[in-house]
Design a protein around this motif. Structure first.
Motif, PDB file in Angstrom:
ATOM      1  N   LEU A  42       0.829  -1.210   0.000  1.00 22.23           N
ATOM      2  CA  LEU A  42       0.000   0.000   0.000  1.00 22.23           C
ATOM      3  C   LEU A  42       0.861   1.258   0.000  1.00 22.23           C
ATOM      4  CD1 LEU A  42      -2.756  -1.185   2.481  1.00 22.23           C
ATOM      5  CD2 LEU A  42      -3.053  -0.729   0.035  1.00 22.23           C
ATOM      6  N   GLU A  43       1.997   1.215   0.693  1.00 25.60           N
ATOM      7  CA  GLU A  43       2.928   2.347   0.677  1.00 25.60           C
ATOM      8  C   GLU A  43       3.477   2.559  -0.737  1.00 25.60           C
ATOM      9  OE1 GLU A  43       5.921   1.430   3.595  1.00 25.60           O
ATOM     10  OE2 GLU A  43       4.525   1.662   5.268  1.00 25.60           O
ATOM     11  N   LEU A  44       3.819   1.470  -1.407  1.00 23.48           N
ATOM     12  CA  LEU A  44       4.311   1.558  -2.775  1.00 23.48           C
ATOM     13  C   LEU A  44       3.230   2.129  -3.690  1.00 23.48           C
ATOM     14  CD1 LEU A  44       6.480   1.046  -4.909  1.00 23.48           C
ATOM     15  CD2 LEU A  44       5.693  -1.318  -5.031  1.00 23.48           C
ATOM     16  N   TYR A  45       2.000   1.691  -3.503  1.00 26.26           N
ATOM     17  CA  TYR A  45       0.889   2.211  -4.302  1.00 26.26           C
ATOM     18  C   TYR A  45       0.754   3.725  -4.110  1.00 26.26           C
ATOM     19  CZ  TYR A  45      -3.914   3.346  -5.568  1.00 26.26           C
ATOM     20  OH  TYR A  45      -5.022   3.953  -6.086  1.00 26.26           O
ATOM     21  N   GLU A  46       0.886   4.185  -2.882  1.00 25.73           N
ATOM     22  CA  GLU A  46       0.802   5.630  -2.618  1.00 25.73           C
ATOM     23  C   GLU A  46       1.894   6.381  -3.378  1.00 25.73           C
ATOM     24  OE1 GLU A  46      -1.593   7.422  -1.139  1.00 25.73           O
ATOM     25  OE2 GLU A  46      -2.663   5.526  -0.948  1.00 25.73           O
ATOM     26  N   GLN A  47       3.086   5.812  -3.438  1.00 25.92           N
ATOM     27  CA  GLN A  47       4.175   6.439  -4.200  1.00 25.92           C
ATOM     28  C   GLN A  47       3.871   6.409  -5.697  1.00 25.92           C
ATOM     29  OE1 GLN A  47       7.962   4.695  -3.233  1.00 25.92           O
ATOM     30  NE2 GLN A  47       7.690   5.036  -1.041  1.00 25.92           N
ATOM     31  N   MET A  48       3.292   5.317  -6.152  1.00 27.29           N
ATOM     32  CA  MET A  48       2.972   5.177  -7.572  1.00 27.29           C
ATOM     33  C   MET A  48       1.947   6.211  -8.019  1.00 27.29           C
ATOM     34  SD  MET A  48       2.696   1.048  -7.864  1.00 27.29           S
ATOM     35  CE  MET A  48       2.120   1.085  -9.559  1.00 27.29           C
ATOM     36  N   LYS A  49       1.011   6.564  -7.148  1.00 29.18           N
ATOM     37  CA  LYS A  49      -0.034   7.520  -7.519  1.00 29.18           C
ATOM     38  C   LYS A  49       0.549   8.897  -7.845  1.00 29.18           C
ATOM     39  CE  LYS A  49      -2.899   7.139  -4.033  1.00 29.18           C
ATOM     40  NZ  LYS A  49      -4.112   7.191  -3.187  1.00 29.18           N
ATOM     41  N   LYS A  50       1.750   9.173  -7.377  1.00 25.97           N
ATOM     42  CA  LYS A  50       2.393  10.463  -7.638  1.00 25.97           C
ATOM     43  C   LYS A  50       3.056  10.499  -9.015  1.00 25.97           C
ATOM     44  CE  LYS A  50       3.313  10.937  -2.731  1.00 25.97           C
ATOM     45  NZ  LYS A  50       4.342  10.825  -1.695  1.00 25.97           N
ATOM     46  N   LYS A  51       3.110   9.352  -9.681  1.00 24.05           N
ATOM     47  CA  LYS A  51       3.761   9.247 -10.991  1.00 24.05           C
ATOM     48  C   LYS A  51       2.698   9.133 -12.082  1.00 24.05           C
ATOM     49  CE  LYS A  51       7.356   6.530  -8.750  1.00 24.05           C
ATOM     50  NZ  LYS A  51       8.579   7.283  -8.824  1.00 24.05           N
ATOM     51  N   PRO A  52       3.050   9.535 -13.284  1.00 22.74           N
ATOM     52  CA  PRO A  52       2.096   9.349 -14.386  1.00 22.74           C
ATOM     53  C   PRO A  52       2.008   7.865 -14.747  1.00 22.74           C
ATOM     54  CG  PRO A  52       4.163  10.258 -15.202  1.00 22.74           C
ATOM     55  CD  PRO A  52       4.273  10.183 -13.705  1.00 22.74           C
ATOM     56  N   MET A  53       0.940   7.242 -14.342  1.00 22.36           N
ATOM     57  CA  MET A  53       0.798   5.796 -14.558  1.00 22.36           C
ATOM     58  C   MET A  53      -0.674   5.470 -14.727  1.00 22.36           C
ATOM     59  SD  MET A  53       2.512   2.754 -12.389  1.00 22.36           S
ATOM     60  CE  MET A  53       4.068   3.541 -12.709  1.00 22.36           C
ATOM     61  N   GLU A  54      -0.962   4.546 -15.630  1.00 18.79           N
ATOM     62  CA  GLU A  54      -2.327   4.064 -15.817  1.00 18.79           C
ATOM     63  C   GLU A  54      -2.450   2.717 -15.131  1.00 18.79           C
ATOM     64  OE1 GLU A  54      -4.049   4.234 -19.694  1.00 18.79           O
ATOM     65  OE2 GLU A  54      -2.864   6.006 -20.218  1.00 18.79           O
ATOM     66  N   PHE A  55      -3.278   2.660 -14.104  1.00 20.73           N
ATOM     67  CA  PHE A  55      -3.486   1.425 -13.356  1.00 20.73           C
ATOM     68  C   PHE A  55      -4.501   0.559 -14.090  1.00 20.73           C
ATOM     69  CE2 PHE A  55      -2.332   4.666 -10.234  1.00 20.73           C
ATOM     70  CZ  PHE A  55      -1.215   4.065  -9.664  1.00 20.73           C
ATOM     71  N   ASP A  56      -4.519  -0.727 -13.761  1.00 21.78           N
ATOM     72  CA  ASP A  56      -5.506  -1.617 -14.364  1.00 21.78           C
ATOM     73  C   ASP A  56      -6.170  -2.477 -13.284  1.00 21.78           C
ATOM     74  OD1 ASP A  56      -3.655  -3.640 -13.786  1.00 21.78           O
ATOM     75  OD2 ASP A  56      -3.107  -3.980 -15.868  1.00 21.78           O
ATOM     76  N   GLU A  57      -7.145  -3.245 -13.727  1.00 27.84           N
ATOM     77  CA  GLU A  57      -7.940  -4.069 -12.816  1.00 27.84           C
ATOM     78  C   GLU A  57      -7.094  -5.152 -12.157  1.00 27.84           C
ATOM     79  OE1 GLU A  57     -10.077  -7.949 -12.614  1.00 27.84           O
ATOM     80  OE2 GLU A  57      -9.323  -7.217 -14.520  1.00 27.84           O
ATOM     81  N   VAL A  58      -6.151  -5.721 -12.876  1.00 25.97           N
ATOM     82  CA  VAL A  58      -5.291  -6.766 -12.326  1.00 25.97           C
ATOM     83  C   VAL A  58      -4.465  -6.212 -11.164  1.00 25.97           C
ATOM     84  CG1 VAL A  58      -3.359  -8.325 -12.848  1.00 25.97           C
ATOM     85  CG2 VAL A  58      -5.201  -8.013 -14.513  1.00 25.97           C
ATOM     86  N   PHE A  59      -3.952  -5.016 -11.328  1.00 25.39           N
ATOM     87  CA  PHE A  59      -3.175  -4.352 -10.282  1.00 25.39           C
ATOM     88  C   PHE A  59      -4.022  -4.204  -9.008  1.00 25.39           C
ATOM     89  CE2 PHE A  59      -2.069  -0.453  -8.056  1.00 25.39           C
ATOM     90  CZ  PHE A  59      -0.725  -0.649  -7.795  1.00 25.39           C
ATOM     91  N   GLU A  83     -10.981   4.181  -5.472  1.00 20.91           N
ATOM     92  CA  GLU A  83      -9.860   4.537  -6.348  1.00 20.91           C
ATOM     93  C   GLU A  83     -10.078   3.934  -7.741  1.00 20.91           C
ATOM     94  OE1 GLU A  83      -6.458   5.934  -5.552  1.00 20.91           O
ATOM     95  OE2 GLU A  83      -7.495   6.837  -3.858  1.00 20.91           O
ATOM     96  N   MET A  84     -10.540   2.701  -7.800  1.00 25.04           N
ATOM     97  CA  MET A  84     -10.802   2.067  -9.094  1.00 25.04           C
ATOM     98  C   MET A  84     -11.811   2.895  -9.885  1.00 25.04           C
ATOM     99  SD  MET A  84     -10.947  -2.001  -8.114  1.00 25.04           S
ATOM    100  CE  MET A  84     -11.085  -2.612  -9.811  1.00 25.04           C
ATOM    101  N   ARG A  85     -12.850   3.343  -9.220  1.00 24.81           N
ATOM    102  CA  ARG A  85     -13.855   4.168  -9.897  1.00 24.81           C
ATOM    103  C   ARG A  85     -13.246   5.487 -10.365  1.00 24.81           C
ATOM    104  NH1 ARG A  85     -17.030   3.762  -5.494  1.00 24.81           N
ATOM    105  NH2 ARG A  85     -17.743   1.659  -5.297  1.00 24.81           N
ATOM    106  N   LYS A  86     -12.405   6.078  -9.520  1.00 18.23           N
ATOM    107  CA  LYS A  86     -11.756   7.352  -9.857  1.00 18.23           C
ATOM    108  C   LYS A  86     -10.912   7.213 -11.126  1.00 18.23           C
ATOM    109  CE  LYS A  86      -8.028   9.164  -7.801  1.00 18.23           C
ATOM    110  NZ  LYS A  86      -7.173   9.629  -6.703  1.00 18.23           N
ATOM    111  N   PHE A  87     -10.248   6.053 -11.271  1.00 14.74           N
ATOM    112  CA  PHE A  87      -9.419   5.799 -12.445  1.00 14.74           C
ATOM    113  C   PHE A  87     -10.207   5.146 -13.586  1.00 14.74           C
ATOM    114  CE2 PHE A  87      -6.045   5.657  -9.066  1.00 14.74           C
ATOM    115  CZ  PHE A  87      -5.388   6.815  -9.471  1.00 14.74           C
ATOM    116  N   HIS A  88     -11.537   5.054 -13.440  1.00 17.53           N
ATOM    117  CA  HIS A  88     -12.426   4.485 -14.458  1.00 17.53           C
ATOM    118  C   HIS A  88     -12.055   3.041 -14.808  1.00 17.53           C
ATOM    119  CE1 HIS A  88     -14.067   8.471 -14.898  1.00 17.53           C
ATOM    120  NE2 HIS A  88     -12.839   8.934 -15.091  1.00 17.53           N
ATOM    121  N   ILE A  89     -11.770   2.256 -13.779  1.00 14.42           N
ATOM    122  CA  ILE A  89     -11.432   0.849 -13.966  1.00 14.42           C
ATOM    123  C   ILE A  89     -12.663   0.015 -13.662  1.00 14.42           C
ATOM    124  CG2 ILE A  89      -9.993  -1.047 -13.145  1.00 14.42           C
ATOM    125  CD1 ILE A  89      -7.867   1.121 -12.487  1.00 14.42           C
ATOM    126  N   ASN A  90     -13.074  -0.790 -14.612  1.00 19.69           N
ATOM    127  CA  ASN A  90     -14.245  -1.640 -14.436  1.00 19.69           C
ATOM    128  C   ASN A  90     -13.928  -2.827 -13.539  1.00 19.69           C
ATOM    129  OD1 ASN A  90     -15.873  -0.078 -16.147  1.00 19.69           O
ATOM    130  ND2 ASN A  90     -15.039  -1.120 -17.930  1.00 19.69           N
TER     131      ASN A  90
END
Length: 121
Positions: A42-59, A83-90
């Motif tokens: 979860l800490e890594l995820y918080e760091q990742m959110k600060k970077k330009p990255m497109e997350f997916d459902e598997v993640f 968060e999934m909804r915010k990133f428009h992930i089904n």
């Protein structure tokens, strides 16, 4: 490994070289969660959110499976689904399966939040 990935990521930003992508991060997140280090994931995820990255459902499914091991799993899962909804992930059938198992096996969902898991709509 966690600190090495952060160092490589920082080096990429500093020197403009190729660094970890979503697949690399997803693999690390899944490994951290599977080894009981969900808080680090979860800490890594918080760091990742600060970077330009497109997350997916598997993640997110890896994170959802990981938070199922935590005492406040319902609250954390609810945050992740938002968060999934915010990133428009089904949500997939697999996502729903994780959420159903989480609700079924959690100690007491109502004690954690007072409500049930939100829908994907």
């Amino acid at each position: 490994v966690f600190s090495d990935l952060v160092a490589v990521s920082n080096e990429k930003e500093q020197y403009g070289t190729i660094g970890p992508d979503l697949i690399t991060y997803s693999t690390l997140i899944k490994g951290l969660c599977n080894s009981g280090n969900t808080v680090k994931a979860l800490e890594l995820y918080e760091q990742m959110k600060k970077k330009p990255m497109e997350f997916d459902e598997v993640f997110f499914n890896s994170l959802l499976k990981g938070v199922s091991q935590l005492p406040d799993c319902i609250i954390r899962a609810e945050q992740l689904t938002q968060e999934m909804r915010k990133f428009h992930i089904n949500f997939s059938i697999y996502t729903y399966s994780i959420l159903i198992c989480l609700l079924y096996t959690s100690p007491s969902p109502r004690d954690q939040r007072g409500s049930r898991m939100p829908s994907s709509a």
